[in-house]
Design a protein around this motif. Structure first.
Motif, PDB file in Angstrom:
ATOM      1  N   GLU A 227     -45.146  34.190  33.501  1.00 36.00           N
ATOM      2  CA  GLU A 227     -44.533  35.500  33.320  1.00 36.00           C
ATOM      3  C   GLU A 227     -45.138  36.221  32.118  1.00 36.00           C
ATOM      4  O   GLU A 227     -45.648  35.600  31.187  1.00 36.00           O
ATOM      5  CB  GLU A 227     -43.017  35.385  33.118  1.00 36.00           C
ATOM      6  CG  GLU A 227     -42.266  35.248  34.414  1.00 36.00           C
ATOM      7  CD  GLU A 227     -40.786  35.594  34.273  1.00 36.00           C
ATOM      8  OE1 GLU A 227     -40.276  36.253  35.194  1.00 36.00           O
ATOM      9  OE2 GLU A 227     -40.167  35.214  33.268  1.00 36.00           O
ATOM     10  N   VAL A 228     -45.043  37.540  32.146  1.00 38.16           N
ATOM     11  CA  VAL A 228     -45.516  38.387  31.058  1.00 38.16           C
ATOM     12  C   VAL A 228     -44.726  38.056  29.780  1.00 38.16           C
ATOM     13  O   VAL A 228     -43.551  37.703  29.845  1.00 38.16           O
ATOM     14  CB  VAL A 228     -45.377  39.880  31.448  1.00 38.16           C
ATOM     15  CG1 VAL A 228     -43.929  40.283  31.597  1.00 38.16           C
ATOM     16  CG2 VAL A 228     -46.095  40.778  30.485  1.00 38.16           C
ATOM     17  N   GLU A 229     -45.388  38.146  28.650  1.00 42.19           N
ATOM     18  CA  GLU A 229     -44.723  37.823  27.380  1.00 42.19           C
ATOM     19  C   GLU A 229     -43.647  38.847  27.012  1.00 42.19           C
ATOM     20  O   GLU A 229     -42.563  38.488  26.577  1.00 42.19           O
ATOM     21  CB  GLU A 229     -45.754  37.717  26.251  1.00 42.19           C
ATOM     22  CG  GLU A 229     -46.563  36.445  26.313  1.00 42.19           C
ATOM     23  CD  GLU A 229     -47.500  36.316  25.121  1.00 42.19           C
ATOM     24  OE1 GLU A 229     -47.157  36.797  24.023  1.00 42.19           O
ATOM     25  OE2 GLU A 229     -48.586  35.734  25.307  1.00 42.19           O
ATOM     26  N   ASP A 230     -43.958  40.123  27.173  1.00 44.80           N
ATOM     27  CA  ASP A 230     -43.025  41.175  26.784  1.00 44.80           C
ATOM     28  C   ASP A 230     -42.163  41.555  27.986  1.00 44.80           C
ATOM     29  O   ASP A 230     -42.302  42.632  28.579  1.00 44.80           O
ATOM     30  CB  ASP A 230     -43.783  42.390  26.244  1.00 44.80           C
ATOM     31  CG  ASP A 230     -42.889  43.368  25.498  1.00 44.80           C
ATOM     32  OD1 ASP A 230     -41.648  43.214  25.574  1.00 44.80           O
ATOM     33  OD2 ASP A 230     -43.437  44.282  24.858  1.00 44.80           O
ATOM     34  N   LEU A 231     -41.259  40.662  28.331  1.00 45.45           N
ATOM     35  CA  LEU A 231     -40.403  40.837  29.504  1.00 45.45           C
ATOM     36  C   LEU A 231     -39.503  42.064  29.356  1.00 45.45           C
ATOM     37  O   LEU A 231     -39.292  42.806  30.314  1.00 45.45           O
ATOM     38  CB  LEU A 231     -39.567  39.575  29.726  1.00 45.45           C
ATOM     39  CG  LEU A 231     -38.761  39.488  31.008  1.00 45.45           C
ATOM     40  CD1 LEU A 231     -39.636  39.650  32.232  1.00 45.45           C
ATOM     41  CD2 LEU A 231     -38.025  38.154  31.061  1.00 45.45           C
ATOM     42  N   LEU A 232     -38.983  42.287  28.173  1.00 47.65           N
ATOM     43  CA  LEU A 232     -38.123  43.448  27.940  1.00 47.65           C
ATOM     44  C   LEU A 232     -38.872  44.744  28.223  1.00 47.65           C
ATOM     45  O   LEU A 232     -38.346  45.652  28.871  1.00 47.65           O
ATOM     46  CB  LEU A 232     -37.584  43.438  26.508  1.00 47.65           C
ATOM     47  CG  LEU A 232     -36.680  44.612  26.141  1.00 47.65           C
ATOM     48  CD1 LEU A 232     -35.445  44.670  27.034  1.00 47.65           C
ATOM     49  CD2 LEU A 232     -36.279  44.518  24.674  1.00 47.65           C
ATOM     50  N   ARG A 233     -40.111  44.839  27.776  1.00 50.57           N
ATOM     51  CA  ARG A 233     -40.922  46.040  28.015  1.00 50.57           C
ATOM     52  C   ARG A 233     -41.200  46.225  29.507  1.00 50.57           C
ATOM     53  O   ARG A 233     -41.132  47.336  30.027  1.00 50.57           O
ATOM     54  CB  ARG A 233     -42.238  45.963  27.232  1.00 50.57           C
ATOM     55  CG  ARG A 233     -43.137  47.158  27.414  1.00 50.57           C
ATOM     56  CD  ARG A 233     -42.623  48.384  26.670  1.00 50.57           C
ATOM     57  NE  ARG A 233     -43.585  49.469  26.825  1.00 50.57           N
ATOM     58  CZ  ARG A 233     -43.262  50.694  27.204  1.00 50.57           C
ATOM     59  NH1 ARG A 233     -42.020  51.018  27.417  1.00 50.57           N
ATOM     60  NH2 ARG A 233     -44.195  51.607  27.348  1.00 50.57           N
ATOM     61  N   ALA A 234     -41.501  45.140  30.188  1.00 47.88           N
ATOM     62  CA  ALA A 234     -41.755  45.220  31.630  1.00 47.88           C
ATOM     63  C   ALA A 234     -40.523  45.743  32.362  1.00 47.88           C
ATOM     64  O   ALA A 234     -40.624  46.625  33.227  1.00 47.88           O
ATOM     65  CB  ALA A 234     -42.162  43.852  32.165  1.00 47.88           C
TER      66      ALA A 234
END
Length: 129
Positions: free
Chosen positions: A30-37
């Motif tokens: 998964e992408v590191e910046d989940l909140l941003r995604a």
């Protein structure tokens, strides 16, 4: 139409796995910046709603307007079958799209917990006897 927009605002549908871009058909990590995604997904939904509302002002039919909103909407469906093994083999698999895999796993679990019973022969005459 307004019901679909309200549903999106109250129950936004989106990815269940926010995978990093990589080669192949399926994302692993998964992408590191989940909140941003997730924030970007919400922004995309709000942009789609804005466009849908403008399309409604033009009196476009809901079949056109709904196409803009589909990625952010949930659906309900009735699915029937007599044989599920191929579905589960293909869709409850590590290579399946995560959202479809989640659905296949939920279906498998529901079926395993159910207790089917026969309610008639299926003949039309049964309804009148």
């Amino acid at each position: 139409m307004f019901r679909v927009i309200e549903q999106i605002r109250n129950n936004l549908a989106g990815p269940t796995h926010w995978g990093l871009n990589e080669s192949g058909m399926l994302a692993g990590q998964e992408v590191e910046d989940l909140l941003r995604a997730k924030t970007l997904w919400r922004e995309a939904a709000e942009n789609a709603i804005t466009v849908a509302e403008k399309m409604m002002e033009l009196c476009l039919h809901k079949q056109v307007v709904n196409r803009i909103l589909e990625p952010f909407s949930t659906i309900s469906a009735v699915v029937t079958a007599t044989e599920w093994s191929n579905w589960y083999e293909l869709r409850d698999h590590e290579d399946a799209q995560p959202e479809i895999r989640d659905l296949a796993q939920a279906m498998r679990q529901a079926v395993s917990r159910s207790s089917p019973r026969e309610v008639g022969s299926g003949k039309l005459d049964d309804a009148h006897t």
